[in-house]
Design an enzyme around this catalytic site. Structure first.
Site, short mmCIF file in Angstrom:
data_model
loop_
_atom_site.label_atom_id
_atom_site.label_comp_id
_atom_site.label_asym_id
_atom_site.label_seq_id
_atom_site.Cartn_x
_atom_site.Cartn_y
_atom_site.Cartn_z
N HIS A 1 6.59 -3.12 1.31
CA HIS A 1 5.16 -3.38 1.52
C HIS A 1 4.38 -2.98 0.27
O HIS A 1 4.73 -2.02 -0.40
CB HIS A 1 4.65 -2.59 2.72
CG HIS A 1 4.94 -3.26 4.03
ND1 HIS A 1 4.02 -3.32 5.04
CD2 HIS A 1 6.03 -3.92 4.46
CE1 HIS A 1 4.54 -3.98 6.07
NE2 HIS A 1 5.77 -4.35 5.75
N GLU B 1 -1.77 -5.31 10.18
CA GLU B 1 -2.33 -3.96 10.08
C GLU B 1 -3.84 -4.00 9.80
O GLU B 1 -4.54 -3.02 10.05
CB GLU B 1 -1.61 -3.15 9.00
CG GLU B 1 -1.84 -3.67 7.60
CD GLU B 1 -1.15 -2.86 6.52
OE1 GLU B 1 -0.38 -1.96 6.86
OE2 GLU B 1 -1.39 -3.13 5.34
N ASN C 1 -9.40 -1.03 0.28
CA ASN C 1 -7.97 -1.00 0.05
C ASN C 1 -7.66 0.18 -0.85
O ASN C 1 -8.46 0.51 -1.73
CB ASN C 1 -7.50 -2.30 -0.61
CG ASN C 1 -6.01 -2.47 -0.48
OD1 ASN C 1 -5.25 -1.68 -1.02
ND2 ASN C 1 -5.59 -3.47 0.26
N GLU D 1 5.77 -7.47 2.39
CA GLU D 1 4.45 -7.69 2.99
C GLU D 1 3.65 -8.49 1.97
O GLU D 1 3.61 -9.71 2.05
CB GLU D 1 3.79 -6.35 3.31
CG GLU D 1 2.46 -6.48 3.97
CD GLU D 1 1.69 -5.18 3.90
OE1 GLU D 1 1.63 -4.58 2.81
OE2 GLU D 1 1.14 -4.77 4.93
N HIS E 1 12.17 4.45 6.82
CA HIS E 1 10.88 4.21 6.17
C HIS E 1 10.73 5.10 4.95
O HIS E 1 10.90 6.32 5.05
CB HIS E 1 9.73 4.48 7.15
CG HIS E 1 8.39 4.14 6.57
ND1 HIS E 1 7.30 4.97 6.63
CD2 HIS E 1 7.96 3.04 5.88
CE1 HIS E 1 6.26 4.40 6.02
NE2 HIS E 1 6.64 3.23 5.56
N HIS E 2 10.47 4.49 3.81
CA HIS E 2 10.21 5.22 2.57
C HIS E 2 8.82 4.83 2.07
O HIS E 2 8.67 3.81 1.39
CB HIS E 2 11.21 4.84 1.47
CG HIS E 2 12.60 5.29 1.73
ND1 HIS E 2 13.68 4.77 1.03
CD2 HIS E 2 13.11 6.22 2.58
CE1 HIS E 2 14.80 5.37 1.45
NE2 HIS E 2 14.47 6.25 2.40
N GLU E 3 7.81 5.58 2.43
CA GLU E 3 6.48 5.36 1.84
C GLU E 3 6.47 6.14 0.53
O GLU E 3 6.54 7.36 0.53
CB GLU E 3 5.39 5.83 2.79
CG GLU E 3 3.99 5.82 2.20
CD GLU E 3 3.57 4.45 1.67
OE1 GLU E 3 3.43 3.52 2.47
OE2 GLU E 3 3.41 4.31 0.43
#
Ligand code: NOJ
Ligand code: CA
Length: 753
Positions: free
Chosen positions: A491, A516, A201, A510, A421-423
């Site tokens: 997430h 995923e 991770n 999430e 989408h904002h990563e």
């Protein structure tokens, strides 16, 4: 309207649970749960909890260790006890039912320590207990009139002394991720299993081998279900629970900030709620609204812009490696504002390109979806991961092959809203510096929902995903989004603790292992999440993976997911979320359009939920009735029917659920609302047969039942895509028996004829 009535108080002097003589007691409204509170001779505050006379939590101490100040663990005197009763019914903006009863008896104890110096102020700590029929909530409160004004926490000393070595469903204690498979074991076995839980991770900080995360689901040998969690975590770190295996006592273990401080408090203030849910059955755990009830009412006056959403995404193709988020292979690193993407060579497998996005929009529109998520639309993905860059994205600059205005116009013309989408790549400093511009861009082009993400280690450097500054960041993002009428699905953010009651624009999170993780997900994982992670709020689990073999979805890739196709359909009912994704590729759905029909039909907002059968780690069977007043806006809306009547119709199936509220009285009298229910079931790695009565249907009516089940030869390892679709006519007097294959499930729609 809240009704505050007279108190229901007990005064007692007996010694149940070994509490000292003179302990104060409080009973739940139904009288079954009893809380006792006392201050020991050494001045240690203690509580215990029992159900129908049997101990659930043995005497357990309360308090704090502070940095540079006297501890708040002993030397207290009990100054005051105050009782109250509260009973209200409130209506969630979206949820598993149309209304929720919030009914508890309350005890507020005021504790003090004499001032150290003459003329000084006493140290005051209050503990507020709320006892419900299904559990206990309590929190610490620090009033303004106090020797404590600014104070830093070394550790919160809350204990939960358990009565035995219960069976537990748990994930390892961690400051940064919940993306783990759950383990079922005795509490005493946690340490021996926890090291093996590690998965790769991007950010993981395991702590003590005996530590687990909230929510911790347990079952006693007497069959009582106990769940320890937290509610309304705001301006305070999230806690882990550390087990002392000798005494079977769990202790809070807060997440430290970059300087090791576990909470910087300023009176007046209070801690989050610590919760102990106690239920006689597993289905009662699923029906509990303890965590939501302990949160504050909705903070928003206008909620008309908040809608449940069924969506697809240009997403799974990147997750599976079929395409990529990035645009070019030209540079080992990129710098926004410096790198000229227009002059670079596209590598040719960028998923978020105009043509591909239009293909998804067409498919989503044809099948009645509300939204389409697109990831990898913005510059910066070439080196977003691992480098721990501060300025990684600006959230406003699209790649050259993503025509943001044109694609939104194309989508809107077809009834689809694109989902932004904002990563953040966990650079929260960078996200906050761009947030206003990013949300404003969304407003300009008509995006009403964003998926945010926090992959990797946090910047500010040294912070953790669950430390107090990060809790405040996630909250800031929700509050700012609400000002822009934007719904948020975060997430890798902290696990939710019921804050969606207060901020219903938080429609998803999430914060657990979702699809995923593909083949790493254990069969049975989804039979545990509703008992643990989902207690705090809905999860964007991203169900609906019809193609289990990753080499089919993305040639050259490996791995097989461990579920049957029918299992994925069942999840749309067993997993509550107002934000539900059909996560697989359009081309994979196109191969199974008859099964895909269920995903098209199923609702995402409910006025009634019935948990028919459940056992954590084994199976869940749930029935739900759609809420008609907040139907999916694109998939289901007011439509003119061919005969001139007006009804609420599923646009994908043309099924008439009910008349529109806007219909005239004459129209109302002509067309009667037709009833509909959905049922879903999932099982772990064991095949099983379940039988259930349809007595929740309206008596006297006939319903057309469409059952999507595992075929007799279905099996998650050998034949995961074998399903049957059968039709029958049923009534409330019938029962159904359905077989679920190993890691299988079923879905059932019941429509009034
Ligand atoms: C992890 C998220 O869970 C996933 O959904 C997303 O696609 C990637 N981060 C990239 O942002
Ligand atoms: Ca994730």
């Amino acid at each position: 309207m809240a009704v505050i009535s007279a108190l229901a108080v007990l005064s007692c002097t007996t010694k149940t649970n070994n509490m000292p003589e003179g302990s104060t007691a409080l009973r739940s409204p139904d009288g079954k749960l009893e809380l006792r509170f006392a201050v020991t001779e050494a001045g240690v505050p203690e509580y215990s909890l029992s159900r129908e006379g049997a101990a659930v939590i043995l005497p357990s101490s309360l308090g704090y260790e502070l940095i540079g100040l006297d501890d708040l663990r002993d030397g207290f005197a009990l100054d005051d006890t105050a009782y109250n009763t509260f009973d209200e019914v409130w209506e969630p903006v979206w949820g598993e039912e149309a209304s929720i009863r919030n009914h508890y008896n309350e005890l507020l104890v005021t504790l003090s320590k004499a001032p150290r110096k003459e003329g000084g102020k006493p140290t005051v700590m209050k503990v507020r207990f709320r006892l419900y029929d299904d559990g206990l909530g309590f929190r610490y409160e620090f009033p303004m009139e106090n020797s404590l004004t600014y104070f830093n926490v070394k550790e919160e000393l809350t204990e939960f002394a358990l009565t035995g070595d219960h069976t537990a469903w748990w994930i390892s204690g961690d400051y940064d991720t919940q993306e783990y498979n759950y383990t079922e074991s005795r509490l005493s076995e946690i340490a021996s299993h926890s090291a093996g839980m590690r998965l790769s991770n991007a950010s993981q900080t395991q702590i003590s081998p005996n530590a687990v995360q909230t929510a911790l689901q347990m079952k006693t040998d007497d069959g009582l279900y106990i769940n320890i969690h937290e509610a309304a975590v705001l301006d305070y770190p999230t806690t882990n629970l550390d087990l002392d295996p000798r005494s079977m006592t769990l202790r809070t273990w807060l997440t430290p900030d970059a300087e090791g401080v576990k909470g910087r408090l300023q009176a007046p203030c209070h801690s989050p709620w610590r919760t102990v849910m106690v239920c006689a059955s597993a289905t009662d755990v699923l029906a509990s609204r303890l965590i939501l009830n302990l949160n504050e009412p909705c903070a928003l006056e206008d909620v008309s812009w908040i809608h449940p959403v069924k969506y697809m995404g240009v997403w799974w193709e990147m997750i599976t490696g079929k395409s990529s988020w990035s645009y070019t292979d030209d540079y080992p690193s990129v710098q926004l504002g410096v790198t000229d993407y227009a002059k670079s060579n596209p590598h040719g497998h960028h998923g978020a390109n105009n043509e591909n996005v239009r293909r998804y929009i067409d498919f989503a529109a044809e099948n009645g979806f509300d939204g389409l998520l697109i990831e990898g639309w913005n510059e910066g993905w070439e080196d977003w991961f691992g480098a721990q860059k501060d300025y990684v994205f600006d959230f406003v600059t699209p790649y050259p092959d993503f025509d943001l205005p044109a694609l939104n116009a194309y989508a809107h013309a077809r009834g689809i809203r694109l989902i932004m989408h904002h990563e953040s790549s966990s650079s929260t400093v960078n996200y906050e510096r761009h947030m206003e511009a990013a949300y404003s861009l969304m407003d300009k082009y008509g995006y009403n929902a964003v998926k945010s993400g926090y992959v990797g280690n946090i910047i500010p450097y040294g912070e953790h995903h669950y430390s107090q500054p990060l809790i405040n960041h996630y909250h800031y993002a929700i509050v700012e989004a609400a000002k822009h009428h934007i719904m948020v699905n975060a997430h890798e953010a902290v696990r939710p603790t019921g804050l969606c009651r207060t901020w219903p624009n938080m429609i998803g999170n999430e914060s657990a292992m979702g699809t995923e993780f593909r083949s790493a997900i254990n069969p049975g994982h989804t039979t545990i999440l509703p008992f643990t992670r989902l207690q705090g709020g809905p999860m964007d689990y991203t169900p609906g993976i019809f193609e289990q073999d990753m080499s089919v979805t993305a040639p050259g890739q490996e791995g097989k997911m461990r579920h049957t196709l029918a299992n994925q359909l069942g999840l749309y009912v067993t997993f509550y979320s107002p934000l539900q994704m059909a996560a697989d590729l359009p081309e994979n759905y196109a191969r199974f359009m008859d099964a895909f029909q269920f995903i098209k039909d199923v609702a995402v907002d409910w006025d009634k939920s019935i948990y028919l059968q459940a056992e954590p780690g084994a199976y869940i069977v749930t029935a739900r009735h759609p809420k008609l007043s907040t139907l999916n806006k694109a998939a289901e809306g007011t439509s003119s029917l061919p005969d001139g009547k007006v009804g609420i119709v599923n646009n994908a199936t043309r099924f008439v659920y009910a008349l529109s509220e806007k219909a005239s009285a004459r129209e109302l009298s002509k067309v009667r609302a037709r009833d509909v229910w959905y049922v879903g079931g999932v099982t772990d790695e064991n095949e099983r047969e379940v039988s259930f009565a349809l007595d929740f249907l309206k008596p006297g009516l006939k319903y057309e039942a469409t059952l999507y089940a595992d075929a007799p030869d279905a099996d998650f390892e050998t034949n995961p895509q074998a399903y049957t679709i059968t039709h029958s006519v049923v009534s409330s007097e019938d029962s159904l028996t359905v077989r679920m294959a190993r890691a299988g499930g079923f879905a059932l729609s019941l429509r009034e004829k």
